[in-house]
Write a protein that holds these residues in place. Structure first.
Motif, PDB file in Angstrom:
ATOM      1  N   PHE A 499       0.825  -1.125  -0.012  1.00 47.83           N
ATOM      2  CA  PHE A 499      -0.070  -0.091   0.204  1.00 47.83           C
ATOM      3  C   PHE A 499       0.966   1.285   0.062  1.00 47.83           C
ATOM      4  N   CYS A 501       0.802   5.679   1.076  1.00 47.97           N
ATOM      5  CA  CYS A 501      -0.017   6.554   2.286  1.00 47.97           C
ATOM      6  C   CYS A 501       0.222   7.989   1.637  1.00 47.97           C
ATOM      7  N   VAL A 504      -5.240  11.994  -0.437  1.00 44.15           N
ATOM      8  CA  VAL A 504      -5.723  11.747  -1.630  1.00 44.15           C
ATOM      9  C   VAL A 504      -7.037  12.704  -1.810  1.00 44.15           C
ATOM     10  N   ASP A 511      -4.093   9.454   3.922  1.00 40.82           N
ATOM     11  CA  ASP A 511      -4.919   8.243   3.851  1.00 40.82           C
ATOM     12  C   ASP A 511      -4.081   6.953   3.374  1.00 40.82           C
ATOM     13  N   ILE A 513      -3.947   3.989   0.586  1.00 43.98           N
ATOM     14  CA  ILE A 513      -4.474   3.311  -0.787  1.00 43.98           C
ATOM     15  C   ILE A 513      -3.622   2.085  -0.795  1.00 43.98           C
ATOM     16  N   ASN A 515      -3.069  -1.630  -3.312  1.00 44.15           N
ATOM     17  CA  ASN A 515      -2.937  -1.814  -4.466  1.00 44.15           C
ATOM     18  C   ASN A 515      -4.061  -3.103  -4.801  1.00 44.15           C
ATOM     19  N   LEU A 540     -10.138   0.245  -2.342  1.00 47.43           N
ATOM     20  CA  LEU A 540      -8.786   0.482  -2.307  1.00 47.43           C
ATOM     21  C   LEU A 540      -8.430   1.697  -1.793  1.00 47.43           C
ATOM     22  N   ILE A 541      -9.346   2.538  -1.495  1.00 51.29           N
ATOM     23  CA  ILE A 541      -9.145   4.085  -1.138  1.00 51.29           C
ATOM     24  C   ILE A 541      -9.592   4.015   0.524  1.00 51.29           C
ATOM     25  N   GLN A 542      -8.912   3.861   1.530  1.00 47.08           N
ATOM     26  CA  GLN A 542      -9.039   4.019   2.770  1.00 47.08           C
ATOM     27  C   GLN A 542      -8.804   5.350   3.338  1.00 47.08           C
ATOM     28  N   PRO A 572      -1.429   2.101  -7.205  1.00 44.43           N
ATOM     29  CA  PRO A 572      -1.762   3.562  -7.066  1.00 44.43           C
ATOM     30  C   PRO A 572      -0.233   4.655  -6.789  1.00 44.43           C
ATOM     31  N   LEU A 579      -4.721  11.575  -7.252  1.00 45.63           N
ATOM     32  CA  LEU A 579      -4.708  10.144  -7.351  1.00 45.63           C
ATOM     33  C   LEU A 579      -4.818   9.388  -8.554  1.00 45.63           C
ATOM     34  N   PHE A 581      -4.346   5.494 -10.593  1.00 42.34           N
ATOM     35  CA  PHE A 581      -4.079   3.987 -10.680  1.00 42.34           C
ATOM     36  C   PHE A 581      -3.481   3.542 -12.108  1.00 42.34           C
TER      37      PHE A 581
END
Length: 606
Positions: A499, A501, A504, A511, A513, A515, A540-542, A572, A579, A581
């Motif tokens: 992931f 950070c 975003v 946050d 993010i 993969n 995928l977006i936390q 990402p 952001l 991908f």
């Protein structure tokens, strides 16, 4: 039998017969030559000449029979398109034609003499079209105009304002006096475009190329000298005769807002790579991953990769073969040089003035060494000298090290890195064995103190569905950490291992993010027949709530279309504070290589 003389020869093969035979042969061969495919010309014009122009796509001097052509009128200021004449009729725009003969098409424009002022907010245009009076008579009180918003690529129409309201598209307005209209466009919440790239690499098998694009090898986004690059790091594959074949790094470059193949470094022949640690825009560390698909081990090494003038240089950190899985770097001895720490087993490499590295395992207490499958170097105590953070793996054999998180700091009296924090809390994950795969250190709650996020995988040896998790630990600035939150999915829901950070949504908080790695019902959107038709990015977006607690993006569905070819891997990265991908899908085998569909996905979630 008589003897052939010149006279008898002439009687047997008269010259006229020979000529006849030759002409017959020529006729036969001529009949076997295929008829050439007809080509046609397209001539476009406008009337009056000052009214505008016609855009033709594709634009060629000759078109093969059956070619599909698009004609788009582009009016000049204060003019509007009225109709087509010649070999086309009507007022449809853009106009699609099929070349079955030579064609001559005229675009007719008329002067715009009604008092309608159109203002644009955002990126796009508005097409104006006069609506004819059904009775054929002139309107006594003005002209009715149909307005059609045309957003620029990556934008969408939002709404009308001024003398129009709402978001109807198209929208009609009667101009019985001066009217003022504003068309508002906004960037699309998600916008993606694709390009197909042929990876020609005859030295390796198509299976090896597919593995490089799809499986463990890391994808790295780099910017240098104003250029953007994506690197598929190298990989290895075990062949049917139990030998290894190596795929070198594959480098893509972004030009004209589209990715293209730039270089393949066929001289770089090393094993698999998995985690990377970005140092700056033009350099990163890459770690070896011991496993090939199927669990086959391959000897590997760790490298410092730099880019200069668009070319990569790979420098070995350790001349010995090793399996490290994860890697990080920082100035451990405050000499101004970046040092390297590798996992599996935990090892420290100090950089020398000449750029080489010396392994210094004497710099930490071996009796305190614990399982380290993931590693990060970061200053979590604010004392300039960075700490070493490690995450254990469930396969270490020591039950006390399952789900372990440890922090080493430099004891200035002994000159060694010693453990100041050691936590192993299986209750967080319901007593399930999990192994750390990557670690990130950030101030998630903006209290000025560094926190830790650890990605884990596991549950493989339990009677449960394997898990994918990220746990978040809050730091107090003194080397102590308390469990704060976790992100948890079953592998059937969402499959990820690493992931990044980044902030975003531009709210000032970091946050997480993930993969996207091919599987999971929250990642793959299927139709009623069970076919994979979309890839969804929401989970995928936390997003950080400002306190270090995370939840998936819960706005509109962030779907990447493209069936039957949808991205099976999404990496990402951030570009211009947005952001993105980077997606891949191995489409098909071709001669000496494979054809890959690449996605460039942009999100506007704030």
């Amino acid at each position: 039998m008589g003897i052939l003389t010149p006279k008898t020869r002439n009687r047997i093969f008269p010259s006229g017969s020979i000529l006849t035979v030759l002409l017959a042969l020529v006729t036969i061969f001529a009949c076997q030559v295929e008829e050439p495919i007809p080509t046609y010309t397209l001539t476009t014009s406008v009337t009056p000449s000052e009214g505008g122009k016609i855009s033709v796509s594709p634009q060629e001097s000759n078109y093969i029979e059956g070619s599909q052509i698009t004609l788009t009128p582009e009016p000049n200021e204060n003019w509007i398109f009225k109709q087509w004449e010649g070999d086309a009729t009507g007022s449809t725009t853009p106009l699609q034609i099929t070349m079955t003969s030579n064609k001559s098409i005229t675009g007719v424009f008329v002067k715009r003499d009604y008092p309608l002022n159109i203002k644009i907010e955002g990126e796009g245009t508005v097409e104006e079209k006069i609506v004819p009076n059904p009775s054929g008579r002139e309107y006594p009180h003005g002209t009715t105009v149909e307005l059609t918003p045309k957003p620029k690529e990556g934008w969408e129409f939002d709404s009308w304002s001024g003398d129009l309201s709402g978001n109807e598209n198209p929208k009609r307005i009667t101009v019985d006096k001066q009217k003022n209209v504003t068309a508002k466009f906004k960037e699309s919440l998600i916008y993606s475009k694709t390009v197909e790239i042929d990876l020609i690499y005859p030295e390796v098998s198509q299976q090896a190329l597919t593995s490089t694009i799809y499986h463990f090898p890391a994808k790295v986004y780099m910017t240098t000298s104003g250029q953007e690059y994506i690197i598929h790091n190298p990989s290895a594959r075990l062949t049917d005769n139990n030998s290894f074949e190596y795929v070198g790094p594959i480098q893509l470059k972004r030009e004209n807002e589209q990715w293209r193949l730039d270089k393949i470094y066929k001289d770089i022949k090393i094993g698999n790579s998995r985690n990377t640690h970005i140092l700056n825009n033009n350099s990163y560390l890459v770690s070896s991953a011991p496993e090939l698909p199927g669990g086959i081990g391959v000897p590997d090494q760790d490298y410092w990769v730099t880019m200069e003038n668009g070319s990569l240089t790979w420098k070995k950190i350790n001349p010995e073969l090793r399996w490290s899985h994860d890697i990080s770097g920082g100035d451990l001895n405050n000499d101004g040089l970046m040092d390297v720490v590798c996992a599996t087993p935990l090892s420290i490499f100090l950089q020398n003035a000449n750029g080489t590295f010396t392994k210094r395992d004497d710099l930490y207490k071996w009796e305190q060494r614990i399982s380290a499958f993931a590693v990060e170097v970061a200053d979590v105590m604010g004392d300039i000298t960075p700490e070493i953070i490690t995450g254990g793996y469930f396969g270490s054999g020591n039950p006390l090290q399952r789900n372990n998180l440890a922090v080493y700091t430099l004891n200035k009296q002994t000159g060694k890195f010693e453990i100041i924090f050691d936590n192993q809390n299986p209750n967080i994950f319901f007593d399930v064995d999990l192994g750390a795969t990557s670690i990130e250190v950030h101030d998630f709650d903006k209290d000025g103190k560094k926190d830790i996020a650890v990605a884990r995988e596991g549950g493989f040896n339990e009677r449960i569905t394997p898990l994918r998790t990220i746990e978040v630990w809050k730091g107090d600035g003194n080397g102590n950490f308390t469990y704060l939150d976790k992100i948890q999915y079953s592998q059937d829901q969402l499959d990820f291992t690493e992931f990044i950070c980044k902030d975003v949504n531009n709210d000032g908080y970091i946050d997480i993010i993930l993969n996207g790695n091919g599987g999971g019902d929250l990642f793959r959107v299927k139709n009623q027949q069970g076919a994979w038709v979309k890839t969804r990015l929401n989970h995928l977006i936390q997003l950080n709530d400002g306190k270090g607690n995370f939840s998936p993006f819960n706005g509109n569905d962030l779907d990447v279309e493209g069936a039957p070819n949808v991205p099976d891997y999404l990496y990402p990265f951030m570009r211009s504070n947005k952001l993105y991908f980077f997606g891949t899908h191995t489409k098909q085998n071709i001669a000496n290589g494979i054809r890959v569909t690449y996605w460039d996905v942009k999100l506007n979630i704030f």
